[in-house]
Design a protein around this motif. Structure first.
Motif, PDB file in Angstrom:
ATOM      1  N   GLY A  78       0.837  -1.183   0.000  1.00  0.00           N
ATOM      2  CA  GLY A  78       0.000   0.000   0.000  1.00  0.00           C
ATOM      3  C   GLY A  78       0.874   1.235   0.000  1.00  0.00           C
ATOM      4  O   GLY A  78       2.027   1.188   0.412  1.00  0.00           O
ATOM      5  N   GLY A  79       0.307   2.322  -0.499  1.00  0.00           N
ATOM      6  CA  GLY A  79       1.086   3.550  -0.482  1.00  0.00           C
ATOM      7  C   GLY A  79       0.282   4.732  -0.948  1.00  0.00           C
ATOM      8  O   GLY A  79      -0.815   4.602  -1.489  1.00  0.00           O
ATOM      9  N   LEU A  80       0.866   5.893  -0.718  1.00  0.00           N
ATOM     10  CA  LEU A  80       0.319   7.155  -1.209  1.00  0.00           C
ATOM     11  C   LEU A  80       1.418   8.199  -1.133  1.00  0.00           C
ATOM     12  O   LEU A  80       2.439   8.000  -0.494  1.00  0.00           O
ATOM     13  N   GLY A  81       1.181   9.302  -1.819  1.00  0.00           N
ATOM     14  CA  GLY A  81       2.137  10.391  -1.803  1.00  0.00           C
ATOM     15  C   GLY A  81       1.437  11.712  -1.599  1.00  0.00           C
ATOM     16  O   GLY A  81       0.201  11.782  -1.549  1.00  0.00           O
ATOM     17  N   VAL A  82       2.227  12.754  -1.493  1.00  0.00           N
ATOM     18  CA  VAL A  82       1.711  14.112  -1.407  1.00  0.00           C
ATOM     19  C   VAL A  82       2.462  14.942  -2.435  1.00  0.00           C
ATOM     20  O   VAL A  82       3.693  14.915  -2.470  1.00  0.00           O
ATOM     21  N   ILE A  83       1.703  15.621  -3.276  1.00  0.00           N
ATOM     22  CA  ILE A  83       2.293  16.456  -4.322  1.00  0.00           C
ATOM     23  C   ILE A  83       1.587  17.810  -4.341  1.00  0.00           C
ATOM     24  O   ILE A  83       0.568  17.993  -3.681  1.00  0.00           O
ATOM     25  N   THR A  87      -3.954  23.069  -2.591  1.00  0.00           N
ATOM     26  CA  THR A  87      -2.688  22.362  -2.478  1.00  0.00           C
ATOM     27  C   THR A  87      -2.270  22.259  -1.019  1.00  0.00           C
ATOM     28  O   THR A  87      -2.653  23.127  -0.226  1.00  0.00           O
ATOM     29  N   PRO A  88      -1.527  21.224  -0.621  1.00  0.00           N
ATOM     30  CA  PRO A  88      -1.043  20.084  -1.382  1.00  0.00           C
ATOM     31  C   PRO A  88      -2.117  19.008  -1.532  1.00  0.00           C
ATOM     32  O   PRO A  88      -3.140  19.049  -0.859  1.00  0.00           O
ATOM     33  N   ASN A  89      -1.828  18.056  -2.400  1.00  0.00           N
ATOM     34  CA  ASN A  89      -2.768  16.977  -2.699  1.00  0.00           C
ATOM     35  C   ASN A  89      -2.193  15.615  -2.329  1.00  0.00           C
ATOM     36  O   ASN A  89      -1.070  15.298  -2.711  1.00  0.00           O
ATOM     37  N   VAL A  90      -2.988  14.828  -1.611  1.00  0.00           N
ATOM     38  CA  VAL A  90      -2.668  13.415  -1.444  1.00  0.00           C
ATOM     39  C   VAL A  90      -2.911  12.777  -2.804  1.00  0.00           C
ATOM     40  O   VAL A  90      -3.900  13.083  -3.475  1.00  0.00           O
ATOM     41  N   CYS A  91      -2.012  11.905  -3.228  1.00  0.00           N
ATOM     42  CA  CYS A  91      -2.147  11.276  -4.543  1.00  0.00           C
ATOM     43  C   CYS A  91      -1.791   9.797  -4.483  1.00  0.00           C
ATOM     44  O   CYS A  91      -1.187   9.328  -3.521  1.00  0.00           O
ATOM     45  N   ALA A  92      -2.153   9.113  -5.540  1.00  0.00           N
ATOM     46  CA  ALA A  92      -1.719   7.729  -5.782  1.00  0.00           C
ATOM     47  C   ALA A  92      -2.061   6.767  -4.643  1.00  0.00           C
ATOM     48  O   ALA A  92      -1.316   5.833  -4.374  1.00  0.00           O
ATOM     49  N   VAL A  93      -3.197   6.981  -3.998  1.00  0.00           N
ATOM     50  CA  VAL A  93      -3.610   6.084  -2.910  1.00  0.00           C
ATOM     51  C   VAL A  93      -3.920   4.718  -3.509  1.00  0.00           C
ATOM     52  O   VAL A  93      -4.753   4.593  -4.406  1.00  0.00           O
ATOM     53  N   TYR A  94      -3.249   3.695  -3.002  1.00  0.00           N
ATOM     54  CA  TYR A  94      -3.467   2.364  -3.549  1.00  0.00           C
ATOM     55  C   TYR A  94      -3.123   1.306  -2.501  1.00  0.00           C
ATOM     56  O   TYR A  94      -2.143   1.434  -1.762  1.00  0.00           O
ATOM     57  N   THR A  95      -3.946   0.265  -2.467  1.00  0.00           N
ATOM     58  CA  THR A  95      -3.684  -0.928  -1.661  1.00  0.00           C
ATOM     59  C   THR A  95      -3.850  -2.130  -2.581  1.00  0.00           C
ATOM     60  O   THR A  95      -4.826  -2.207  -3.329  1.00  0.00           O
ATOM     61  N   VAL A 125      -1.985  12.701   7.279  1.00  0.00           N
ATOM     62  CA  VAL A 125      -2.628  13.857   7.914  1.00  0.00           C
ATOM     63  C   VAL A 125      -1.843  14.254   9.168  1.00  0.00           C
ATOM     64  O   VAL A 125      -1.513  15.432   9.361  1.00  0.00           O
ATOM     65  N   ASP A 126      -1.529  13.293  10.019  1.00  0.00           N
ATOM     66  CA  ASP A 126      -0.787  13.577  11.249  1.00  0.00           C
ATOM     67  C   ASP A 126       0.600  14.139  10.949  1.00  0.00           C
ATOM     68  O   ASP A 126       1.046  15.098  11.590  1.00  0.00           O
ATOM     69  N   ASP A 127       1.279  13.554   9.972  1.00  0.00           N
ATOM     70  CA  ASP A 127       2.625  14.006   9.618  1.00  0.00           C
ATOM     71  C   ASP A 127       2.597  15.447   9.117  1.00  0.00           C
ATOM     72  O   ASP A 127       3.389  16.282   9.555  1.00  0.00           O
ATOM     73  N   LEU A 128       1.700  15.748   8.198  1.00  0.00           N
ATOM     74  CA  LEU A 128       1.647  17.100   7.648  1.00  0.00           C
ATOM     75  C   LEU A 128       1.193  18.118   8.693  1.00  0.00           C
ATOM     76  O   LEU A 128       1.729  19.227   8.752  1.00  0.00           O
ATOM     77  N   LYS A 129       0.230  17.750   9.533  1.00  0.00           N
ATOM     78  CA  LYS A 129      -0.192  18.672  10.585  1.00  0.00           C
ATOM     79  C   LYS A 129       0.954  18.970  11.542  1.00  0.00           C
ATOM     80  O   LYS A 129       1.094  20.091  12.015  1.00  0.00           O
ATOM     81  N   SER A 130       1.796  17.971  11.817  1.00  0.00           N
ATOM     82  CA  SER A 130       2.947  18.193  12.708  1.00  0.00           C
ATOM     83  C   SER A 130       3.950  19.166  12.085  1.00  0.00           C
ATOM     84  O   SER A 130       4.775  19.741  12.786  1.00  0.00           O
ATOM     85  N   LYS A 131       3.851  19.368  10.791  1.00  0.00           N
ATOM     86  CA  LYS A 131       4.726  20.300  10.056  1.00  0.00           C
ATOM     87  C   LYS A 131       3.968  21.576   9.691  1.00  0.00           C
ATOM     88  O   LYS A 131       4.411  22.340   8.841  1.00  0.00           O
ATOM     89  N   ILE A 156       1.274  21.923   8.014  1.00  0.00           N
ATOM     90  CA  ILE A 156       0.731  21.906   6.655  1.00  0.00           C
ATOM     91  C   ILE A 156      -0.716  21.430   6.747  1.00  0.00           C
ATOM     92  O   ILE A 156      -0.984  20.253   6.975  1.00  0.00           O
ATOM     93  N   SER A 157      -1.624  22.377   6.605  1.00  0.00           N
ATOM     94  CA  SER A 157      -3.048  22.085   6.707  1.00  0.00           C
ATOM     95  C   SER A 157      -3.791  23.282   6.136  1.00  0.00           C
ATOM     96  O   SER A 157      -3.353  24.413   6.325  1.00  0.00           O
ATOM     97  N   PRO A 158      -4.865  23.086   5.417  1.00  0.00           N
ATOM     98  CA  PRO A 158      -5.494  21.811   5.092  1.00  0.00           C
ATOM     99  C   PRO A 158      -4.744  21.098   3.962  1.00  0.00           C
ATOM    100  O   PRO A 158      -3.852  21.657   3.343  1.00  0.00           O
ATOM    101  N   ILE A 159      -5.172  19.869   3.720  1.00  0.00           N
ATOM    102  CA  ILE A 159      -4.675  19.108   2.573  1.00  0.00           C
ATOM    103  C   ILE A 159      -5.876  18.616   1.777  1.00  0.00           C
ATOM    104  O   ILE A 159      -6.991  18.553   2.302  1.00  0.00           O
ATOM    105  N   TYR A 160      -5.626  18.295   0.530  1.00  0.00           N
ATOM    106  CA  TYR A 160      -6.701  17.969  -0.410  1.00  0.00           C
ATOM    107  C   TYR A 160      -6.461  16.617  -1.051  1.00  0.00           C
ATOM    108  O   TYR A 160      -5.347  16.100  -1.062  1.00  0.00           O
ATOM    109  N   LEU A 161      -7.544  16.078  -1.612  1.00  0.00           N
ATOM    110  CA  LEU A 161      -7.478  14.766  -2.238  1.00  0.00           C
ATOM    111  C   LEU A 161      -8.515  14.716  -3.354  1.00  0.00           C
ATOM    112  O   LEU A 161      -9.667  15.090  -3.145  1.00  0.00           O
ATOM    113  N   LEU A 162      -8.096  14.274  -4.517  1.00  0.00           N
ATOM    114  CA  LEU A 162      -8.961  14.156  -5.688  1.00  0.00           C
ATOM    115  C   LEU A 162      -9.350  12.689  -5.861  1.00  0.00           C
ATOM    116  O   LEU A 162      -8.485  11.811  -5.834  1.00  0.00           O
ATOM    117  N   THR A 163     -10.651  12.428  -6.022  1.00  0.00           N
ATOM    118  CA  THR A 163     -11.097  11.038  -6.134  1.00  0.00           C
ATOM    119  C   THR A 163     -12.444  10.960  -6.835  1.00  0.00           C
ATOM    120  O   THR A 163     -13.171  11.940  -6.919  1.00  0.00           O
TER     121      THR A 163
END
Length: 150
Positions: free
Chosen positions: A61-66, A77-85, A103-109, A111-118
């Motif tokens: 499984g994996g995903l990225g942020v771009i 921006t930024p966008n969660v991308c490539a979500v796949y299991t 979400v937790d990682d970006l909030k700790s930095k 970086i919020s809000p974040i977006y996702l296209l689906t």
């Protein structure tokens, strides 16, 4: 109960080439595009990272942020991308764990809000994502759903 390992690519940079190849086979985006984003993350040029779930040493499984996941709303921006299991690992909470992790990682930095296209409905809401609007995907005739996590 099966134990999986959840990591950021910074924790296991040696997986970069394998991860780029894995995402390429899932989504068809050129491997070089993944490598470029991963290199920026690994070289601390961005905090937009890559997150993986491993079963032993296999990526399952994996995903990225771009910056932008191929849509016309450059302001979202930024966008969660490539979500796949991997299919045989679905319905085990893997994607949800990865989504919460990013979400937790970006909030700790801060970086919020974040977006996702689906095109999915009902799945992302379970993990705190809210429908925001419809956006036009690049080279796509249909509108896609944009979600936000605040």
């Amino acid at each position: 109960m099966q134990e999986y390992e959840y990591i950021t690519l910074r924790q296991r940079p040696e997986l970069k080439n394998r991860a780029a190849e894995w995402f390429y086979y899932k989504w068809g985006v050129p491997q070089e595009a993944y490598l470029e984003c991963m290199e920026s993350y690994l070289n601390n040029k961005t905090e937009y990272g890559w997150y993986l779930c491993l079963d032993k040493d296999r990526i399952i499984g994996g995903l990225g942020v771009i910056e932008n996941d191929f849509h016309d709303r450059k302001d979202l921006t930024p966008n969660v991308c490539a979500v796949y299991t991997e299919e045989e690992y679905r319905c085990k909470g893997i994607a949800g764990h990865l989504l919460n992790m990013v979400v937790d990682d970006l909030k700790s930095k801060a970086i919020s809000p974040i977006y996702l296209l689906t095109d999915h409905t009902g799945f992302y809401e379970r993990y705190g994502w809210e429908f925001l609007c419809l956006v036009q995907g690049n080279d796509e005739p249909e509108m896609s759903r944009m979600y936000i996590h605040r």
